[in-house]
Design a protein around this motif. Structure first.
Motif, short mmCIF file in Angstrom:
data_model
loop_
_atom_site.label_atom_id
_atom_site.label_comp_id
_atom_site.label_asym_id
_atom_site.label_seq_id
_atom_site.Cartn_x
_atom_site.Cartn_y
_atom_site.Cartn_z
N HIS A 69 14.45 4.75 12.41
CA HIS A 69 13.60 3.77 12.08
C HIS A 69 12.58 4.43 10.97
CE1 HIS A 69 14.29 1.33 15.51
NE2 HIS A 69 14.44 2.25 16.18
N LEU A 70 12.82 5.40 10.65
CA LEU A 70 12.17 5.98 9.41
C LEU A 70 12.85 5.63 8.03
CD1 LEU A 70 11.14 9.47 9.97
CD2 LEU A 70 9.50 7.65 9.85
N ALA A 71 13.83 4.70 7.97
CA ALA A 71 14.69 4.46 6.68
C ALA A 71 13.66 3.80 5.80
CB ALA A 71 15.92 3.65 7.19
N ALA A 72 12.93 2.49 6.44
CA ALA A 72 12.17 1.86 5.28
C ALA A 72 10.97 2.78 4.65
CB ALA A 72 11.68 0.77 5.97
N ALA A 73 10.32 3.51 5.68
CA ALA A 73 9.12 4.44 5.20
C ALA A 73 9.89 5.39 4.31
CB ALA A 73 8.57 5.01 6.44
N TYR A 74 10.86 5.99 4.53
CA TYR A 74 11.46 7.15 3.67
C TYR A 74 11.80 6.35 2.13
CZ TYR A 74 14.86 10.01 1.56
OH TYR A 74 15.56 10.93 0.51
N LEU A 110 0.85 -1.28 0.13
CA LEU A 110 -0.07 -0.03 0.01
C LEU A 110 0.97 1.35 -0.10
CD1 LEU A 110 -2.96 -1.15 2.51
CD2 LEU A 110 -3.12 -0.38 0.05
N ALA A 111 2.08 1.29 0.62
CA ALA A 111 3.06 2.37 0.71
C ALA A 111 3.69 2.65 -0.73
CB ALA A 111 4.05 2.28 1.96
N TYR A 112 4.23 1.50 -1.25
CA TYR A 112 5.16 1.60 -2.50
C TYR A 112 4.00 1.67 -3.66
CZ TYR A 112 8.69 0.99 -5.71
OH TYR A 112 9.77 1.13 -6.72
N PHE A 113 3.28 0.53 -3.75
CA PHE A 113 2.33 0.68 -4.97
C PHE A 113 1.20 1.73 -4.89
CE2 PHE A 113 4.54 -3.44 -6.02
CZ PHE A 113 5.21 -2.83 -6.82
N GLY A 114 0.55 1.64 -3.50
CA GLY A 114 -0.62 2.59 -3.39
C GLY A 114 -0.05 4.10 -3.33
N GLY A 115 1.12 4.33 -2.92
CA GLY A 115 1.68 5.70 -2.77
C GLY A 115 1.05 6.41 -1.47
N HIS A 116 0.60 5.55 -0.40
CA HIS A 116 0.15 6.29 0.76
C HIS A 116 1.36 6.32 1.72
CE1 HIS A 116 -3.63 5.48 -0.66
NE2 HIS A 116 -3.36 4.31 -0.97
N THR A 117 1.15 7.46 2.58
CA THR A 117 2.18 7.50 3.67
C THR A 117 1.84 6.49 4.67
OG1 THR A 117 0.79 8.87 4.98
CG2 THR A 117 2.33 9.99 3.31
N TYR A 118 2.54 6.35 5.56
CA TYR A 118 2.36 5.38 6.65
C TYR A 118 1.22 5.45 7.28
CZ TYR A 118 4.80 7.86 10.33
OH TYR A 118 5.40 8.97 11.32
#
Lengths: 202, 237
Positions: free
Chosen positions: B9-14, A161-169
């Protein structure tokens, strides 16, 4: 047609390139593009367009807009070709990063803050299953499918959802109805596992 | 010393672009100088590229021609010049630093002028500050902290620095604010900061090392040789 023939010839060049040209075969094309070689860049386009567009389309969704964004990505790659640093990752990794960032910028700038708030407040959850399902049925590499299969359900959904959906966490947390901290952790754990499963670029 | 490790811990989300603009800015200020995060980001990006590579989609047939037409009239950026030995040393120092002091996001400003000097500053301080600002390598960083912004201006060339705060609350009894210059050897005590009744601090002092970060802690009133208190303000350079 001329360009196509030429780019074939260039690719043959690349195969014959001396070993000090590095382990990334796209690197020498990119170095030539960085010196203004438009034919080399055309070959690079042929190599990278499906990867770039795959990322863009999944995030942006609309095919016409996605074509526009893909075009922007390649013009950006052309401008930045002079500054590519192979010690900071492969050409594919660089292209995917630029593509994803551009796609994200497009969807986030179009989605006004008000829409976003309204959606979160009204708690209308979009159909995120379709994103995940589609990604999984179109993955054409068994290796990657297998790696994704090693993730827990929540890790996989959060990453996709983050990568392909383009959503923030934070948005993923709303979509999956779990705490933000939980999503952050699942994303991190999921990426670590994926990285360990997939290893370095083959 | 309490530090904020959450940023690691933001590395992956970034890498997934799953952070908001503020978090992105904070992480981008942090990770180039953090070995762990830099490696994580590179590896995650490589992983994501493999994911993307496994789900290719061809763009519209006319995109290729449009791209090639547009690049033919698009100037490429100038390449970055090789890092000088000095810059390289600086980078290495930063790496060492980040293991000892967690980063806070810091907006580094090129000093635009002496607009920091307020009308009622002592002439001696104003002159000193102007002298530092006049150096071509003068830098200014606001330090992030709880109570308002404090700022450091310095010049490596002139080996001189100035500290400015406007709303620094009085230190608790028996304690004093201490300013630290952090370089590869760790934290060097710089100056005890004694706010006036209105919270204003104006100080100038010599520096004998090139900072990779600045920090302010609360210490016993006579100061410490190394930081012992909580980090109240911090900025990476």
């Amino acid at each position: 047609m001329g360009v196509l023939n030429l780019s074939r010839g260039r690719r043959a060049d690349r195969l014959a390139a001396p070993p000090d040209d590095g382990g990334d075969p796209l690197g020498s094309l990119l170095r030539r593009a960085g010196r203004g070689d438009q034919d080399a860049f055309a070959s690079l386009y042929d190599e990278l367009a499906p990867l770039v567009h795959g990322v863009v389309l999944r995030v942006v969704r609309d095919p016409a807009q996605s074509d526009e964004v893909t075009q922007e990505v390649f013009v950006e790659l052309w401008r930045l070709a002079t500054r590519f640093d192979e010690t900071r990752g492969s050409v594919k990794s660089w292209a995917a990063t630029v593509a994803h960032r551009r796609a994200i910028d497009r969807v986030r700038s179009e989605q006004s803050a008000r829409d976003r708030v309204a959606r979160e407040v009204s708690n209308v959850v979009p159909d995120h299953d379709s994103v995940v399902d589609e990604v999984e049925t179109t993955l054409d590499q068994a290796r990657v499918r297998r790696a994704l299969g090693r993730l827990t359900g929540l890790q996989r959904e959060a990453v996709e959802l983050a990568y392909f959906g383009g959503h923030t966490y934070r948005e993923v947390a709303v979509l999956l109805d779990v705490a933000e901290g939980t999503v952050k952790t699942r994303i991190r754990d999921g990426m670590i596992r994926l990285r360990d499963e997939l290893g370095a670029t083959p | 010393v309490s530090t904020n490790t959450d940023i690691h811990h933001l590395a992956a989300a970034y890498a997934l672009d799953a952070v908001d603009d503020r978090e992105r800015a904070a992480f981008e200020a942090h990770y180039p100088s953090c070995d762990v995060c830099r490696t994580d980001v590179l590896e995650y990006r490589d992983t994501l590229a493999q994911l993307a590579d496994a789900a290719p989609v061809a763009p519209g047939a006319d995109v290729r021609d449009r791209v090639l037409a547009e690049i033919a009239r698009t100037r490429q950026l100038s390449p970055l010049l090789p890092v000088s030995e000095l810059a390289e040393r600086r980078r290495r120092r930063r790496r060492v630093l980040s293991t000892t002091l967690a980063a806070a996001a810091a907006m580094v400003l090129v000093v635009a002028g002496a607009l920091l000097v307020s009308r009622d500053d002592q002439p001696a301080f104003a002159d000193e500050l102007a002298a530092v600002l006049a150096q071509p390598d003068a830098r200014l960083v606001p330090l992030d902290g709880d109570a308002g912004t404090v700022r450091v201006v310095w010049s490596d060339e002139a080996d001189r620095a100035a500290f400015l705060a406007d709303d620094l609350p009085a230190a608790p009894d028996g304690e004093a604010y201490e300013l630290w210059l952090i370089d590869d050897g760790g934290a060097v005590p710089m100056h005890l900061l004694d706010p006036a009744a209105d919270g204003e601090v104006r100080a100038t002092f010599d520096i004998r090392a090139s900072p990779v970060a600045w920090g302010v802690t609360l210490e016993p009133v006579e100061g410490s040789a190394a930081p012992t208190g909580e980090i109240l303000y911090v900025a990476e350079v």
